[in-house]
Motif scaffolding. Structure first.
Motif, PDB file in Angstrom:
ATOM      1  N   GLN A 173     -13.508  -2.924  18.227  1.00  0.00           N
ATOM      2  CA  GLN A 173     -14.157  -1.774  17.598  1.00  0.00           C
ATOM      3  C   GLN A 173     -13.160  -1.008  16.738  1.00  0.00           C
ATOM      4  O   GLN A 173     -13.504  -0.498  15.676  1.00  0.00           O
ATOM      5  N   ALA A 174     -11.914  -0.942  17.199  1.00  0.00           N
ATOM      6  CA  ALA A 174     -10.886  -0.237  16.437  1.00  0.00           C
ATOM      7  C   ALA A 174     -10.367  -1.067  15.269  1.00  0.00           C
ATOM      8  O   ALA A 174      -9.770  -0.532  14.334  1.00  0.00           O
ATOM      9  N   LEU A 175     -10.584  -2.407  15.306  1.00  0.00           N
ATOM     10  CA  LEU A 175     -10.150  -3.288  14.227  1.00  0.00           C
ATOM     11  C   LEU A 175     -11.275  -4.280  13.927  1.00  0.00           C
ATOM     12  O   LEU A 175     -11.242  -5.438  14.343  1.00  0.00           O
ATOM     13  N   PRO A 176     -12.289  -3.840  13.185  1.00  0.00           N
ATOM     14  CA  PRO A 176     -13.418  -4.734  12.900  1.00  0.00           C
ATOM     15  C   PRO A 176     -13.091  -5.824  11.893  1.00  0.00           C
ATOM     16  O   PRO A 176     -13.834  -6.801  11.763  1.00  0.00           O
ATOM     17  N   SER A 177     -11.979  -5.687  11.176  1.00  0.00           N
ATOM     18  CA  SER A 177     -11.548  -6.683  10.194  1.00  0.00           C
ATOM     19  C   SER A 177     -10.024  -6.715  10.180  1.00  0.00           C
ATOM     20  O   SER A 177      -9.367  -5.695  10.391  1.00  0.00           O
ATOM     21  N   ILE A 178      -9.445  -7.894   9.925  1.00  0.00           N
ATOM     22  CA  ILE A 178      -7.986  -7.990   9.868  1.00  0.00           C
ATOM     23  C   ILE A 178      -7.444  -7.712   8.467  1.00  0.00           C
ATOM     24  O   ILE A 178      -6.235  -7.828   8.240  1.00  0.00           O
ATOM     25  N   ASP A 179      -8.300  -7.329   7.532  1.00  0.00           N
ATOM     26  CA  ASP A 179      -7.879  -7.147   6.148  1.00  0.00           C
ATOM     27  C   ASP A 179      -6.696  -6.183   6.020  1.00  0.00           C
ATOM     28  O   ASP A 179      -5.801  -6.399   5.197  1.00  0.00           O
ATOM     29  N   VAL A 180      -6.675  -5.143   6.832  1.00  0.00           N
ATOM     30  CA  VAL A 180      -5.599  -4.160   6.749  1.00  0.00           C
ATOM     31  C   VAL A 180      -4.260  -4.757   7.177  1.00  0.00           C
ATOM     32  O   VAL A 180      -3.193  -4.296   6.743  1.00  0.00           O
ATOM     33  N   LEU A 181      -4.299  -5.809   7.994  1.00  0.00           N
ATOM     34  CA  LEU A 181      -3.064  -6.406   8.500  1.00  0.00           C
ATOM     35  C   LEU A 181      -2.504  -7.504   7.603  1.00  0.00           C
ATOM     36  O   LEU A 181      -1.323  -7.860   7.717  1.00  0.00           O
ATOM     37  N   VAL A 182      -3.313  -8.049   6.723  1.00  0.00           N
ATOM     38  CA  VAL A 182      -2.876  -9.177   5.899  1.00  0.00           C
ATOM     39  C   VAL A 182      -1.669  -8.814   5.023  1.00  0.00           C
ATOM     40  O   VAL A 182      -0.648  -9.521   5.041  1.00  0.00           O
ATOM     41  N   PRO A 183      -1.715  -7.714   4.244  1.00  0.00           N
ATOM     42  CA  PRO A 183      -0.521  -7.379   3.448  1.00  0.00           C
ATOM     43  C   PRO A 183       0.675  -6.994   4.323  1.00  0.00           C
ATOM     44  O   PRO A 183       1.822  -7.169   3.910  1.00  0.00           O
ATOM     45  N   LYS A 184       0.419  -6.506   5.520  1.00  0.00           N
ATOM     46  CA  LYS A 184       1.519  -6.150   6.418  1.00  0.00           C
ATOM     47  C   LYS A 184       2.216  -7.401   6.937  1.00  0.00           C
ATOM     48  O   LYS A 184       3.445  -7.408   7.114  1.00  0.00           O
ATOM     49  N   ALA A 185       1.457  -8.455   7.181  1.00  0.00           N
ATOM     50  CA  ALA A 185       2.067  -9.717   7.581  1.00  0.00           C
ATOM     51  C   ALA A 185       2.957 -10.255   6.459  1.00  0.00           C
ATOM     52  O   ALA A 185       4.030 -10.817   6.709  1.00  0.00           O
ATOM     53  N   ARG A 186       2.534 -10.051   5.227  1.00  0.00           N
ATOM     54  CA  ARG A 186       3.349 -10.477   4.086  1.00  0.00           C
ATOM     55  C   ARG A 186       4.650  -9.683   4.026  1.00  0.00           C
ATOM     56  O   ARG A 186       5.729 -10.252   3.814  1.00  0.00           O
ATOM     57  N   SER A 187       4.568  -8.362   4.210  1.00  0.00           N
ATOM     58  CA  SER A 187       5.772  -7.524   4.190  1.00  0.00           C
ATOM     59  C   SER A 187       6.714  -7.895   5.327  1.00  0.00           C
ATOM     60  O   SER A 187       7.940  -7.872   5.171  1.00  0.00           O
ATOM     61  N   PHE A 188       6.149  -8.227   6.476  1.00  0.00           N
ATOM     62  CA  PHE A 188       6.930  -8.667   7.627  1.00  0.00           C
ATOM     63  C   PHE A 188       7.786  -9.883   7.250  1.00  0.00           C
ATOM     64  O   PHE A 188       8.998  -9.930   7.499  1.00  0.00           O
ATOM     65  N   GLY A 189       7.156 -10.873   6.627  1.00  0.00           N
ATOM     66  CA  GLY A 189       7.873 -12.067   6.229  1.00  0.00           C
ATOM     67  C   GLY A 189       8.929 -11.787   5.178  1.00  0.00           C
ATOM     68  O   GLY A 189      10.023 -12.355   5.215  1.00  0.00           O
ATOM     69  N   GLU A 190       8.618 -10.886   4.251  1.00  0.00           N
ATOM     70  CA  GLU A 190       9.576 -10.555   3.198  1.00  0.00           C
ATOM     71  C   GLU A 190      10.826  -9.911   3.790  1.00  0.00           C
ATOM     72  O   GLU A 190      11.954 -10.222   3.387  1.00  0.00           O
ATOM     73  N   TYR A 191      10.632  -9.031   4.767  1.00  0.00           N
ATOM     74  CA  TYR A 191      11.773  -8.352   5.381  1.00  0.00           C
ATOM     75  C   TYR A 191      12.676  -9.337   6.108  1.00  0.00           C
ATOM     76  O   TYR A 191      13.909  -9.275   6.010  1.00  0.00           O
ATOM     77  N   LEU A 192      12.067 -10.269   6.829  1.00  0.00           N
ATOM     78  CA  LEU A 192      12.870 -11.257   7.555  1.00  0.00           C
ATOM     79  C   LEU A 192      13.578 -12.215   6.604  1.00  0.00           C
ATOM     80  O   LEU A 192      14.622 -12.785   6.958  1.00  0.00           O
ATOM     81  N   GLN A 193      13.042 -12.411   5.417  1.00  0.00           N
ATOM     82  CA  GLN A 193      13.733 -13.224   4.428  1.00  0.00           C
ATOM     83  C   GLN A 193      14.884 -12.450   3.786  1.00  0.00           C
ATOM     84  O   GLN A 193      15.920 -13.023   3.453  1.00  0.00           O
ATOM     85  N   LEU A 194      14.703 -11.129   3.630  1.00  0.00           N
ATOM     86  CA  LEU A 194      15.775 -10.288   3.105  1.00  0.00           C
ATOM     87  C   LEU A 194      16.937 -10.203   4.083  1.00  0.00           C
ATOM     88  O   LEU A 194      18.102 -10.211   3.695  1.00  0.00           O
ATOM     89  N   TYR A 195      16.607 -10.108   5.374  1.00  0.00           N
ATOM     90  CA  TYR A 195      17.613  -9.921   6.420  1.00  0.00           C
ATOM     91  C   TYR A 195      17.428 -10.983   7.501  1.00  0.00           C
ATOM     92  O   TYR A 195      16.979 -10.695   8.611  1.00  0.00           O
ATOM     93  N   PRO A 196      17.760 -12.229   7.190  1.00  0.00           N
ATOM     94  CA  PRO A 196      17.432 -13.327   8.101  1.00  0.00           C
ATOM     95  C   PRO A 196      18.193 -13.330   9.420  1.00  0.00           C
ATOM     96  O   PRO A 196      17.807 -14.027  10.349  1.00  0.00           O
ATOM     97  N   ASP A 197      19.268 -12.546   9.512  1.00  0.00           N
ATOM     98  CA  ASP A 197      20.086 -12.598  10.723  1.00  0.00           C
ATOM     99  C   ASP A 197      19.969 -11.349  11.596  1.00  0.00           C
ATOM    100  O   ASP A 197      20.601 -11.274  12.645  1.00  0.00           O
ATOM    101  N   LEU A 198      19.170 -10.387  11.173  1.00  0.00           N
ATOM    102  CA  LEU A 198      19.073  -9.143  11.940  1.00  0.00           C
ATOM    103  C   LEU A 198      18.574  -9.366  13.364  1.00  0.00           C
ATOM    104  O   LEU A 198      19.031  -8.715  14.302  1.00  0.00           O
TER     105      LEU A 198
END
Length: 340
Positions: A92-117
């Motif tokens: 009910q609090a998350l009826p669609s994952i659309d809000v999370l899709v760009p966040k998953a992309r940002s997550f991957g970008e950060y780990l590529q920027l800082y692969p050893d953190l």
């Protein structure tokens, strides 16, 4: 605390109480700043609405990269996980994952920027309730960004020997990632994982690489890079001494430099190795990285930037680097490595 008495609610409340003296204790204030809330949405990490019998996530985290704790039993013994997660389960609090899709992309970008953190952490996922295997941190696989999946980055520990200090320290370390993801890919002030560059000599042992077959040496890019790196280290050590050579050296920016050579107490050369067949491709791939190591804010500037490849530099490549040197003053060079 024994397994029999293990209780997620008690653990969550204990983390809340201990978080006051940690950066993560200001999570709700950080959320207010990032999302522009008119008031702070709470004072604790976890709340009654986000604590469940087998897991808990931070208050407001249903549509965010969430700070998460929970039970894991994949080893045959009950463990507590702690870290960050994307929960793509619909509710009910998350009826669609659309809000999370760009966040998953940002997550991957950060780990590529800082692969050893977060190299000391692991990722794993659940697909429709079936747990996947552990793997090193990295971008979220596209097939996991769908309803019914859960993706986790963090650590596990026995439930009968919980180390709250480790949980809170790891939550503090994960805050820059959270801020990057939730701010839409902006590195907010005070959130950058910057450490000072401090030279430490030493090259990692790569004996296993020499046992590879000819096909593996030719076709496995990671192995090829390892062999080239070892060859470069050997050459530099023979010229300048082992006390002046280091591989996989921390840049001070959350990344690692392939090889660093110390020429004097305050003069360093940075080497970036590429496995492309043409020097042009090697230069294209390496130039942005090696310039960032030297010139990004808070970086330690090198006196020489050297791109390494297996093929000799041609006339066009020589002219290109000469232009960069003369017109822009970049101390960039190219060196050929030969491992055959």
């Amino acid at each position: 605390m024994s397994d029999a008495s293990f209780d997620i609610a008690s653990i969550a409340h204990a983390i809340n109480a201990r978080a006051k003296s940690h950066d993560i204790g200001a999570l709700q204030t950080i959320r207010k700043e990032i999302h522009g809330f008119s008031r702070r949405p709470g004072s604790n990490i976890f709340s009654g609405q986000t604590i469940h019998p087998h897991w808990a996530f931070h208050h407001g985290g249903r549509s965010e990269l969430q700070f998460n704790i929970g039970l894991e039993d994949n080893t045959g013994k009950q463990q507590l996980r702690h870290g960050v997660a994307f929960s793509f389960e619909l509710s009910q609090a998350l009826p669609s994952i659309d809000v999370l899709v760009p966040k998953a992309r940002s997550f991957g970008e950060y780990l590529q920027l800082y692969p050893d953190l977060y190299a000391d952490m692991r990722m794993w996922d659940y697909r429709d309730g079936v747990r996947g295997s552990d793997h090193p941190p990295g971008p979220v696989a596209p097939e996991l960004v769908r309803p019914g999946c859960f993706v986790f980055l963090g650590k596990r520990q026995p439930t009968d020997a919980i180390e709250y200090s480790m949980i809170l320290a790891d939550f503090d370390r994960l805050l820059p990632l959270y801020r990057f993801v939730e701010s839409g890919g902006r590195e907010l002030s005070g959130a950058r994982p910057v450490n000072s560059f401090a030279f430490q000599a030493g090259c990692t042992e790569k004996a296993s690489a020499t046992k590879a077959s000819l096909a593996e040496r030719e076709l496995n890019i990671n192995l090829r890079h390892t062999l080239l790196q070892a060859a470069l280290c050997d050459r530099l050590i023979s010229q300048y001494g082992a006390e002046n050579v280091a591989d996989e050296h921390a840049s001070g920016l959350g990344t690692k430099i392939d090889v660093v050579l110390r020429r004097t107490a305050n003069e360093f050369w940075y080497y970036e190795i590429k496995t492309a067949l043409s020097p042009r491709a090697c230069i294209r791939e390496a130039l942005g990285q090696i310039m960032e190591y030297s010139y990004w804010p808070h970086a330690s500037e090198a006196s020489r930037l050297i791109i390494c490849g297996e093929t000799a530099l041609d006339a066009d490549g020589t002219a290109y680097l000469k232009t960069l040197q003369q017109r822009f003053g970049l101390p960039v060079a190219y060196e050929q490595l030969d491992i055959d």
